[in-house]
Design an enzyme around this catalytic site. Structure first.
Site, PDB file in Angstrom:
ATOM      1  NE  ARG A  31       0.703   1.499   4.281  1.00  0.00           N
ATOM      2  CZ  ARG A  31       1.735   1.657   4.268  1.00  0.00           C
ATOM      3  NH1 ARG A  31       2.850   1.545   2.919  1.00  0.00           N
ATOM      4  NH2 ARG A  31       2.752   1.090   5.643  1.00  0.00           N
ATOM      5  CD  GLU A  37       2.985   9.418   6.256  1.00  0.00           C
ATOM      6  OE1 GLU A  37       1.980   7.823   6.709  1.00  0.00           O
ATOM      7  OE2 GLU A  37       2.157   9.485   5.277  1.00  0.00           O
ATOM      8  CG  HIS A  38       4.064  10.904  11.982  1.00  0.00           C
ATOM      9  ND1 HIS A  38       4.785  10.077  13.101  1.00  0.00           N
ATOM     10  CD2 HIS A  38       4.649  10.413  11.049  1.00  0.00           C
ATOM     11  CE1 HIS A  38       5.813   9.404  12.071  1.00  0.00           C
ATOM     12  NE2 HIS A  38       6.215  10.158  10.655  1.00  0.00           N
ATOM     13  CG  ASP A  40      -0.936   5.555  12.466  1.00  0.00           C
ATOM     14  OD1 ASP A  40       0.085   6.426  12.587  1.00  0.00           O
ATOM     15  OD2 ASP A  40      -0.318   4.246  12.204  1.00  0.00           O
ATOM     16  N   GLY A 131      11.470  -3.864   2.796  1.00  0.00           N
ATOM     17  CA  GLY A 131      11.585  -1.892   3.923  1.00  0.00           C
ATOM     18  C   GLY A 131      11.361  -0.940   3.058  1.00  0.00           C
ATOM     19  N   GLY A 133       9.117   1.236   2.495  1.00  0.00           N
ATOM     20  CA  GLY A 133       7.800   2.048   3.555  1.00  0.00           C
ATOM     21  C   GLY A 133       6.252   1.317   2.283  1.00  0.00           C
ATOM     22  CB  SER A 136       7.363  -5.967   1.852  1.00  0.00           C
ATOM     23  OG  SER A 136       8.279  -5.754   2.695  1.00  0.00           O
ATOM     24  CG  ASP A 181       0.992  -0.868   7.087  1.00  0.00           C
ATOM     25  OD1 ASP A 181       0.498   0.456   6.707  1.00  0.00           O
ATOM     26  OD2 ASP A 181       2.230  -0.630   7.363  1.00  0.00           O
ATOM     27  CE1 TYR A 231       5.680   5.852  14.524  1.00  0.00           C
ATOM     28  CE2 TYR A 231       6.040   3.982  16.724  1.00  0.00           C
ATOM     29  CZ  TYR A 231       4.854   4.646  15.940  1.00  0.00           C
ATOM     30  OH  TYR A 231       3.540   4.095  15.387  1.00  0.00           O
TER      31      TYR A 231
HETATM   32  P1  ADP Z   1       8.456  -2.875   4.634  1.00  0.00           P
HETATM   33  O1  ADP Z   1       6.920  -3.770   5.709  1.00  0.00           O
HETATM   34  O2  ADP Z   1       7.530  -1.468   4.855  1.00  0.00           O
HETATM   35  O3  ADP Z   1       8.489  -3.537   3.583  1.00  0.00           O
HETATM   36  P2  ADP Z   1       9.250  -3.457   6.757  1.00  0.00           P
HETATM   37  O4  ADP Z   1      10.332  -4.008   7.826  1.00  0.00           O
HETATM   38  O5  ADP Z   1       7.615  -3.585   7.948  1.00  0.00           O
HETATM   39  O6  ADP Z   1       9.007  -3.636   5.670  1.00  0.00           O
HETATM   40  O7  ADP Z   1       8.521  -5.139   6.668  1.00  0.00           O
HETATM   41  C1  ADP Z   1      10.312  -5.939   6.016  1.00  0.00           C
HETATM   42  C2  ADP Z   1      10.323  -6.927   5.839  1.00  0.00           C
HETATM   43  O8  ADP Z   1       8.676  -7.985   6.165  1.00  0.00           O
HETATM   44  C3  ADP Z   1      11.360  -7.667   5.411  1.00  0.00           C
HETATM   45  O9  ADP Z   1      12.916  -7.517   6.411  1.00  0.00           O
HETATM   46  C4  ADP Z   1      10.996  -8.814   5.512  1.00  0.00           C
HETATM   47  O10 ADP Z   1      11.525 -10.081   6.984  1.00  0.00           O
HETATM   48  C5  ADP Z   1       9.388  -9.477   5.667  1.00  0.00           C
HETATM   49  N1  ADP Z   1       9.452  -9.317   4.049  1.00  0.00           N
HETATM   50  C6  ADP Z   1       8.557  -8.869   3.176  1.00  0.00           C
HETATM   51  N2  ADP Z   1       8.524  -9.531   1.936  1.00  0.00           N
HETATM   52  C7  ADP Z   1       9.701 -10.719   1.981  1.00  0.00           C
HETATM   53  C8  ADP Z   1       9.316 -10.786   0.924  1.00  0.00           C
HETATM   54  N3  ADP Z   1       9.000 -11.106  -0.304  1.00  0.00           N
HETATM   55  N4  ADP Z   1      10.751 -12.654   0.963  1.00  0.00           N
HETATM   56  C9  ADP Z   1      11.124 -12.751   2.211  1.00  0.00           C
HETATM   57  N5  ADP Z   1      10.394 -11.384   3.687  1.00  0.00           N
HETATM   58  C10 ADP Z   1       9.939 -11.159   3.304  1.00  0.00           C
HETATM   59 MG    MG Z   2       6.033  -3.027   7.459  1.00  0.00          MG
END
Ligand code: ADP
Ligand code: MG
Length: 394
Positions: A31, A37-38, A40, A131, A133, A136, A181, A231
């Site tokens: 997303r 922003e900030h 929530d 990572g 933002g 993921s 999220d 934060y």
């Molecule tokens: P964001 O949510 O902003 O991308 P986060 O630090 O919250 O950043 O989440 C990232 C973490 O989610 C990664 O370090 C990993 O542990 C996990 N992750 C996300 N996508 C994958 C993927 N395709 N394969 C393995 N781990 C993943």
């Molecule tokens: Mg995240």
């Protein structure tokens, strides 16, 4: 890759890894937060949209044979080219590899709801950058939950699913995230944004189907390492402001009340509160502007949001500011309505609202000028508001 192409791709990955076709496929999007922003953790509003970037999983029951295979989930992750094995014959616990904890947390959440988790062979890939933002992590959690729904046939209410995923991130990944999220990943609808009230958890879909506009996500590809400490400070400053103003949270404070309390607040705390109170208002008004396809107005709210995050809340950085300055230079005549940093700050992404027929030219210009200003390659893509989690096969 669109979702159809991704499904073909994950099917091939599953086939390559396990030597047969998958029986179930589920996906969930990342997303971008368009505005809010900030807000929530101040009980305010956020306005995220699901993007056309997804976590996707293909699965099948393990082949009959070994007894051990019948008590575990095996997940092959194409990103790290690594396999995680999770024992599901007992309550699921934290473990390794690290990324498997997002999955473990979700499995545990289902177990706590009395769902028996079956053994599975899974292949996993994600087109949400890790990572950056764009969440993921929520995509991974909600995708896992949706796969379990497909496999067990036990679907849960999307809000319950989002909360289960959030709890997984809190308890298993140790990240005290809000609800945005997971809510947008679980509840998103194609062509719509989601106005989410972080106090009541009420949601409203906000249609954004005008083909003449597009949203660009511009990843600065930097992440400055002061995020979590800063934060915590911001949260404390907001609590202090609310206490002095005499409200439960900044959601309840008006600009008038803030001005009346100004002499009792330090300059920093005053400015933090000014951002939050203003941002909550901007978010509600921007949602209204989107409903009315009033793009110049929505764009102005986005610029105002960025200025407040940069000057009052002090969570921007020179790379995010560089992107917004470039966007402002291109301006309305060049097809940019508005641009702002998105996410917690100190790096990550910007989001820009642009004229669709100018999107390619704007993308090129931002990429070139950002590189010239910072020496860094940005990653830029356009996205329509995507659908939330879906069972593609099952
Ligand atoms: P964001 O949510 O902003 O991308 P986060 O630090 O919250 O950043 O989440 C990232 C973490 O989610 C990664 O370090 C990993 O542990 C996990 N992750 C996300 N996508 C994958 C993927 N395709 N394969 C393995 N781990 C993943
Ligand atoms: Mg995240």
């Amino acid at each position: 890759m669109n979702l159809k192409e991704l499904a073909v791709h994950i099917t091939a990955e599953f086939q390559k890894h396990y030597g047969r076709a998958p029986r179930w496929i589920a996906a969930a999007p990342g997303r971008v937060n368009v505005i809010g922003e900030h807000t929530d953790y101040n009980d305010g509003f956020v306005l995220p949209m699901a993007i056309e970037r997804y976590a996707i999983m293909a699965a099948d029951a393990p082949l009959p044979g070994s007894v051990a295979a019948q008590s575990k989930i095996t997940i092959f992750d194409t990103h790290f080219d690594e396999t995680a094995t999770i024992d599901v014959s007992a309550p699921v616990t934290k473990g390794t590899p690290k990324w498997s904890n997002y999955i473990r947390g979700v499995l545990c959440g289902f177990q706590q709801r009395g769902v028996k988790i079956p053994a599975l062979d899974v292949a996993f890939l994600s087109t949400v950058p890790l990572g950056g933002g764009l969440s993921s992590s929520a995509a991974l959690e909600v995708c896992t939950a949706t796969l379990i729904e497909a496999v067990t046939g036990q679907t849960i209410d999307p809000i319950e699913k989002a909360l289960l995923a959030q709890k997984a991130e809190h308890d298993f990944a140790g990240v005290p995230c809000g609800i945005m999220d997971q809510f947008i990943s679980a509840l998103g609808r194609e062509g719509q944004l989601l106005l989410l009230d972080c106090r009541t958890r009420q949601t409203q879909l906000v249609p954004m189907s005008d083909p003449s506009v597009a949203l660009l996500v511009i990843n600065t590809n930097v992440k400055h390492e002061l995020g979590s400490g800063e934060y915590a400070k911001r949260r404390a400053e907001c609590e202090e402001a609310a206490k002095i103003i005499g409200v439960k949270s900044l959601r309840d404070a008006t600009p008038d009340q803030l001005e009346k309390a100004k002499s009792k607040l330090s300059d920093v705390v005053y400015r933090r509160a000014r951002h939050v109170i203003g941002e909550i208002e901007r978010t509600v008004h921007a949602a209204e502007g989107i409903r009315q396809s009033n793009w110049p107005t929505v764009g102005q709210f986005m610029y105002a949001s960025h200025a407040a995050l940069r000057d009052d809340y002090e969570v921007s950085c020179k790379e995010l500011d560089a992107v917004v300055e470039i966007a402002e230079d291109i301006g309305y005549k060049g097809g940019v309505y508005g641009c702002r940093m998105t996410g917690g700050g100190f790096g990550g992404c910007c989001v820009a609202l642009v004229k669709a027929d100018h999107a390619d030219a704007i993308t090129k210009k931002i990429a070139t000028e950002y590189k010239a200003k910072t020496g860094i390659e940005a990653a830029i893509f356009a996205s329509r508001p995507a659908a939330g989690a879906t069972i593609i096969k099952g």
